[in-house]
Write a protein that holds these residues in place. Structure first.
Motif, PDB file in Angstrom:
ATOM      1  N   ILE A  92      30.781  45.649  54.643  1.00  0.00           N
ATOM      2  CA  ILE A  92      31.342  44.248  54.510  1.00  0.00           C
ATOM      3  C   ILE A  92      30.293  43.334  53.769  1.00  0.00           C
ATOM      4  CG2 ILE A  92      31.978  42.356  55.882  1.00  0.00           C
ATOM      5  CD1 ILE A  92      33.059  44.138  57.957  1.00  0.00           C
ATOM      6  N   VAL A  93      29.086  43.519  54.088  1.00  0.00           N
ATOM      7  CA  VAL A  93      28.265  42.585  53.397  1.00  0.00           C
ATOM      8  C   VAL A  93      27.973  42.849  52.034  1.00  0.00           C
ATOM      9  CG1 VAL A  93      25.566  42.247  53.282  1.00  0.00           C
ATOM     10  CG2 VAL A  93      26.744  42.319  55.455  1.00  0.00           C
ATOM     11  N   GLU A  94      27.975  44.266  51.623  1.00  0.00           N
ATOM     12  CA  GLU A  94      27.832  44.464  50.068  1.00  0.00           C
ATOM     13  C   GLU A  94      29.129  43.898  49.384  1.00  0.00           C
ATOM     14  OE1 GLU A  94      25.082  45.642  48.696  1.00  0.00           O
ATOM     15  OE2 GLU A  94      24.184  45.674  50.622  1.00  0.00           O
ATOM     16  N   ILE A  95      30.273  44.180  50.026  1.00  0.00           N
ATOM     17  CA  ILE A  95      31.614  43.554  49.511  1.00  0.00           C
ATOM     18  C   ILE A  95      31.338  42.012  49.165  1.00  0.00           C
ATOM     19  CG2 ILE A  95      33.914  43.389  49.634  1.00  0.00           C
ATOM     20  CD1 ILE A  95      32.870  46.232  48.716  1.00  0.00           C
ATOM     21  N   ALA A  96      30.912  41.392  50.281  1.00  0.00           N
ATOM     22  CA  ALA A  96      30.811  39.916  50.411  1.00  0.00           C
ATOM     23  C   ALA A  96      29.891  39.330  49.429  1.00  0.00           C
ATOM     24  CB  ALA A  96      30.441  39.626  51.745  1.00  0.00           C
ATOM     25  N   LYS A  97      28.706  40.327  49.010  1.00  0.00           N
ATOM     26  CA  LYS A  97      27.907  39.667  48.069  1.00  0.00           C
ATOM     27  C   LYS A  97      28.622  39.456  46.581  1.00  0.00           C
ATOM     28  CE  LYS A  97      23.768  42.195  49.723  1.00  0.00           C
ATOM     29  NZ  LYS A  97      22.621  43.214  49.421  1.00  0.00           N
ATOM     30  N   TYR A  98      29.269  40.484  45.978  1.00  0.00           N
ATOM     31  CA  TYR A  98      30.020  40.086  44.841  1.00  0.00           C
ATOM     32  C   TYR A  98      31.049  39.254  44.869  1.00  0.00           C
ATOM     33  CZ  TYR A  98      33.930  43.487  45.093  1.00  0.00           C
ATOM     34  OH  TYR A  98      35.002  44.389  45.339  1.00  0.00           O
ATOM     35  N   GLU A  99      31.630  39.171  46.057  1.00  0.00           N
ATOM     36  CA  GLU A  99      32.890  38.068  46.329  1.00  0.00           C
ATOM     37  C   GLU A  99      32.443  36.624  46.238  1.00  0.00           C
ATOM     38  OE1 GLU A  99      36.635  38.653  48.083  1.00  0.00           O
ATOM     39  OE2 GLU A  99      35.848  39.161  45.988  1.00  0.00           O
ATOM     40  N   SER A 100      30.950  36.611  46.480  1.00  0.00           N
ATOM     41  CA  SER A 100      30.682  35.031  46.641  1.00  0.00           C
ATOM     42  C   SER A 100      30.067  34.611  45.207  1.00  0.00           C
ATOM     43  CB  SER A 100      29.534  34.962  47.573  1.00  0.00           C
ATOM     44  OG  SER A 100      28.560  35.900  47.477  1.00  0.00           O
ATOM     45  N   GLU A 101      29.580  35.724  44.344  1.00  0.00           N
ATOM     46  CA  GLU A 101      29.125  35.448  43.059  1.00  0.00           C
ATOM     47  C   GLU A 101      30.045  35.149  41.961  1.00  0.00           C
ATOM     48  OE1 GLU A 101      26.789  39.067  42.049  1.00  0.00           O
ATOM     49  OE2 GLU A 101      25.416  38.625  43.774  1.00  0.00           O
ATOM     50  N   ILE A 102      29.274  33.901  41.052  1.00  0.00           N
ATOM     51  CA  ILE A 102      30.202  33.674  39.944  1.00  0.00           C
ATOM     52  C   ILE A 102      30.042  34.638  38.901  1.00  0.00           C
ATOM     53  CG2 ILE A 102      30.634  32.005  38.096  1.00  0.00           C
ATOM     54  CD1 ILE A 102      29.676  29.828  40.411  1.00  0.00           C
ATOM     55  N   ASN A 103      30.934  35.420  38.334  1.00  0.00           N
ATOM     56  CA  ASN A 103      30.790  36.256  37.516  1.00  0.00           C
ATOM     57  C   ASN A 103      31.771  36.026  36.088  1.00  0.00           C
ATOM     58  OD1 ASN A 103      31.389  38.896  35.919  1.00  0.00           O
ATOM     59  ND2 ASN A 103      29.991  39.899  37.921  1.00  0.00           N
ATOM     60  N   PRO A 104      31.373  36.261  35.022  1.00  0.00           N
ATOM     61  CA  PRO A 104      31.848  36.042  33.796  1.00  0.00           C
ATOM     62  C   PRO A 104      33.452  36.469  33.699  1.00  0.00           C
ATOM     63  CG  PRO A 104      29.673  36.157  33.286  1.00  0.00           C
ATOM     64  CD  PRO A 104      29.700  36.573  34.639  1.00  0.00           C
ATOM     65  N   SER A 105      33.292  37.739  34.202  1.00  0.00           N
ATOM     66  CA  SER A 105      34.392  38.772  34.221  1.00  0.00           C
ATOM     67  C   SER A 105      35.549  38.129  35.001  1.00  0.00           C
ATOM     68  CB  SER A 105      34.082  40.270  34.625  1.00  0.00           C
ATOM     69  OG  SER A 105      33.120  40.553  34.092  1.00  0.00           O
ATOM     70  N   ASN A 106      35.094  37.172  35.975  1.00  0.00           N
ATOM     71  CA  ASN A 106      36.393  36.742  36.781  1.00  0.00           C
ATOM     72  C   ASN A 106      37.247  35.774  35.798  1.00  0.00           C
ATOM     73  OD1 ASN A 106      34.654  37.705  38.869  1.00  0.00           O
ATOM     74  ND2 ASN A 106      35.134  36.127  39.926  1.00  0.00           N
ATOM     75  N   LYS A 107      36.608  35.007  35.004  1.00  0.00           N
ATOM     76  CA  LYS A 107      37.523  34.215  34.062  1.00  0.00           C
ATOM     77  C   LYS A 107      38.076  35.057  33.162  1.00  0.00           C
ATOM     78  CE  LYS A 107      38.019  30.041  31.814  1.00  0.00           C
ATOM     79  NZ  LYS A 107      38.662  30.497  30.724  1.00  0.00           N
ATOM     80  N   LEU A 108      37.620  36.116  32.758  1.00  0.00           N
ATOM     81  CA  LEU A 108      38.632  36.764  31.785  1.00  0.00           C
ATOM     82  C   LEU A 108      39.543  37.610  32.474  1.00  0.00           C
ATOM     83  CD1 LEU A 108      35.399  38.939  30.066  1.00  0.00           C
ATOM     84  CD2 LEU A 108      36.864  37.205  29.099  1.00  0.00           C
ATOM     85  N   LEU A 109      39.372  37.968  33.809  1.00  0.00           N
ATOM     86  CA  LEU A 109      40.493  38.401  34.468  1.00  0.00           C
ATOM     87  C   LEU A 109      41.461  37.592  34.831  1.00  0.00           C
ATOM     88  CD1 LEU A 109      41.819  40.934  36.331  1.00  0.00           C
ATOM     89  CD2 LEU A 109      40.511  40.024  38.082  1.00  0.00           C
ATOM     90  N   SER A 110      41.091  36.132  35.150  1.00  0.00           N
ATOM     91  CA  SER A 110      42.120  35.186  35.331  1.00  0.00           C
ATOM     92  C   SER A 110      42.935  34.717  34.096  1.00  0.00           C
ATOM     93  CB  SER A 110      41.370  33.891  35.844  1.00  0.00           C
ATOM     94  OG  SER A 110      42.158  32.722  36.121  1.00  0.00           O
ATOM     95  N   ASP A 111      42.268  34.829  32.897  1.00  0.00           N
ATOM     96  CA  ASP A 111      42.975  34.454  31.738  1.00  0.00           C
ATOM     97  C   ASP A 111      44.133  35.679  31.448  1.00  0.00           C
ATOM     98  OD1 ASP A 111      41.466  31.978  31.557  1.00  0.00           O
ATOM     99  OD2 ASP A 111      40.110  32.806  30.038  1.00  0.00           O
ATOM    100  N   TYR A 112      43.403  36.806  31.475  1.00  0.00           N
ATOM    101  CA  TYR A 112      44.297  38.053  31.255  1.00  0.00           C
ATOM    102  C   TYR A 112      45.560  38.170  32.185  1.00  0.00           C
ATOM    103  CZ  TYR A 112      46.059  42.727  31.358  1.00  0.00           C
ATOM    104  OH  TYR A 112      46.713  43.914  31.419  1.00  0.00           O
ATOM    105  N   LEU A 113      45.450  37.859  33.371  1.00  0.00           N
ATOM    106  CA  LEU A 113      46.673  37.674  34.454  1.00  0.00           C
ATOM    107  C   LEU A 113      47.508  36.619  33.983  1.00  0.00           C
ATOM    108  CD1 LEU A 113      44.864  38.972  37.709  1.00  0.00           C
ATOM    109  CD2 LEU A 113      46.311  40.344  36.253  1.00  0.00           C
ATOM    110  N   SER A 114      47.183  35.454  33.694  1.00  0.00           N
ATOM    111  CA  SER A 114      47.633  34.379  33.377  1.00  0.00           C
ATOM    112  C   SER A 114      48.879  34.568  32.360  1.00  0.00           C
ATOM    113  CB  SER A 114      46.808  33.090  33.156  1.00  0.00           C
ATOM    114  OG  SER A 114      46.386  32.743  34.296  1.00  0.00           O
ATOM    115  N   ARG A 115      48.261  35.275  31.278  1.00  0.00           N
ATOM    116  CA  ARG A 115      48.859  35.566  30.123  1.00  0.00           C
ATOM    117  C   ARG A 115      50.333  36.487  30.574  1.00  0.00           C
ATOM    118  NH1 ARG A 115      43.950  36.083  27.644  1.00  0.00           N
ATOM    119  NH2 ARG A 115      44.244  38.395  27.474  1.00  0.00           N
ATOM    120  N   CYS A 116      49.710  37.318  31.235  1.00  0.00           N
ATOM    121  CA  CYS A 116      50.733  38.373  31.630  1.00  0.00           C
ATOM    122  C   CYS A 116      51.951  37.986  32.536  1.00  0.00           C
ATOM    123  CB  CYS A 116      49.842  39.598  32.213  1.00  0.00           C
ATOM    124  SG  CYS A 116      48.945  40.855  31.369  1.00  0.00           S
ATOM    125  N   GLN A 117      51.477  37.180  33.168  1.00  0.00           N
ATOM    126  CA  GLN A 117      52.471  36.498  34.185  1.00  0.00           C
ATOM    127  C   GLN A 117      53.436  35.967  33.478  1.00  0.00           C
ATOM    128  OE1 GLN A 117      50.686  33.680  36.836  1.00  0.00           O
ATOM    129  NE2 GLN A 117      52.402  33.860  38.264  1.00  0.00           N
TER     130      GLN A 117
END
Length: 313
Positions: A117-142
């Motif tokens: 749980i702690v290890e998963i929560a670590k990357y959940e709480s971090e700001i990662n450039p890949s998050n923006k890429l994923l969001s943009d990709y899903l928005s286009r696909c949607q």
């Protein structure tokens, strides 16, 4: 008449989260080994090394500890004579400890689950450039497709990057406290954008608000396990210990209990009428998931796209 949007089913495995800072399977395995080796169950690691020639992962370790815990609880509630005659765990683990203490075993199991749980929560709480890429990709696909995203991981990455995703929950009372599961299978399958954690989430919490009955809720932040809450299993001698994540012992059986059975049914339903399936970072090691994929390929005569790491990357 408007053209119907094509439906794409995404299945995300552990490998899909590496670019987002998620822990690798080998890392979680090493951390689990450290916990067990520093506990009263340290002999388990040596036993697993010999049995599997050191080729196993963290789920195997958790399964071994939980299996032993399940046996220990059964001996206390049903008596040694009954359990010894029906449970092979006594034979498998008799070299680990002569006197089984469920409280000590529970402490080890709790530490293992909480570490994940702690290890998963670590990357959940971090700001990662890949998050923006994923969001943009899903928005286009949607805009062009119905997106049905299922993950075998324990995170909330998709809902976090796409705030409008329908993940089968409804707001109740104070949103900062928890969200109660309120599923409607037909609407979930027909919605244009949905997400489900097939193997649970680090945000799941079990509460018993009205005496004997309980509800599984989704917390706004990870909660450590504190008590061994036991669910009835498939037989009078079979008890399942609640964990917010489904891993290790009796995984296939546990996803058939609420609320996880809904996700499996939705996954099966979406695969039944989707136009394409994309699988990302999945090891194909879960028989219950593989059966749905096999049906999609063989019975529906459709192809899938597999995204995975090569030896070079």
């Amino acid at each position: 008449m408007l053209n119907k949007k094509k439906k794409i089913v995404y299945l995300l495995g552990a490998g899909a989260m590496i670019d987002f800072g998620g822990p690798t399977t080998s890392y979680l395995t090493d951390e689990c080994k450290k916990i067990v080796e520093n506990s009263v169950l340290k002999k388990i690691i040596n036993l697993l090394d010999k049995t599997y020639d050191k080729k196993y992962n963290f789920e195997t370790i958790i399964a071994a500890v939980e299996y032993l815990l399940d046996y220990a609880i059964a001996t206390q509630t049903q008596g040694y004579i009954t359990v010894n005659n029906t449970n092979i765990v006594r034979v498998l683990f008799k070299s680990v400890t002569k006197k089984i203490d469920s409280e000590k075993i529970w402490d080890v199991y709790k530490d293992l689950i909480n570490m994940v749980i702690v290890e998963i929560a670590k990357y959940e709480s971090e700001i990662n450039p890949s998050n923006k890429l994923l969001s943009d990709y899903l928005s286009r696909c949607q805009d062009s497709y119905k997106l049905k995203i299922y993950t075998l991981n324990y995170d909330r990455l998709i809902p976090n990057v796409m705030e409008n995703v329908n993940d089968g929950t409804v707001k109740v009372e104070n949103i900062n406290k928890y969200r109660l599961f309120n599923y409607k299978l037909k609407s979930f399958i027909s919605d244009n954008f949905t997400h489900f954690n097939l193997h649970g989430s680090i945000y799941l919490k079990q509460e018993m608000p009205r005496g004997f009955y309980y509800s599984v809720v989704q917390s706004s932040c990870p909660k450590y396990l504190k008590d061994a809450l036991v669910q009835e299993g498939g037989s009078p001698n079979d008890k399942k210990i609640f964990s917010p994540i489904i891993t290790g012992y009796s995984k296939s059986q546990r996803i058939m209990s609420e609320p996880f059975n809904f996700g499996f049914a939705a996954f099966s339903g979406d695969c039944d009428d989707c136009d394409h399936m994309v699988i990302v970072g999945y090891s194909f090691s879960d028989p219950h998931i593989n059966s749905i994929i096999k049906s999609f390929i063989v019975e529906k005569n459709k192809k899938i796209t597999i995204v995975d790491y090569s030896k070079e990357n």
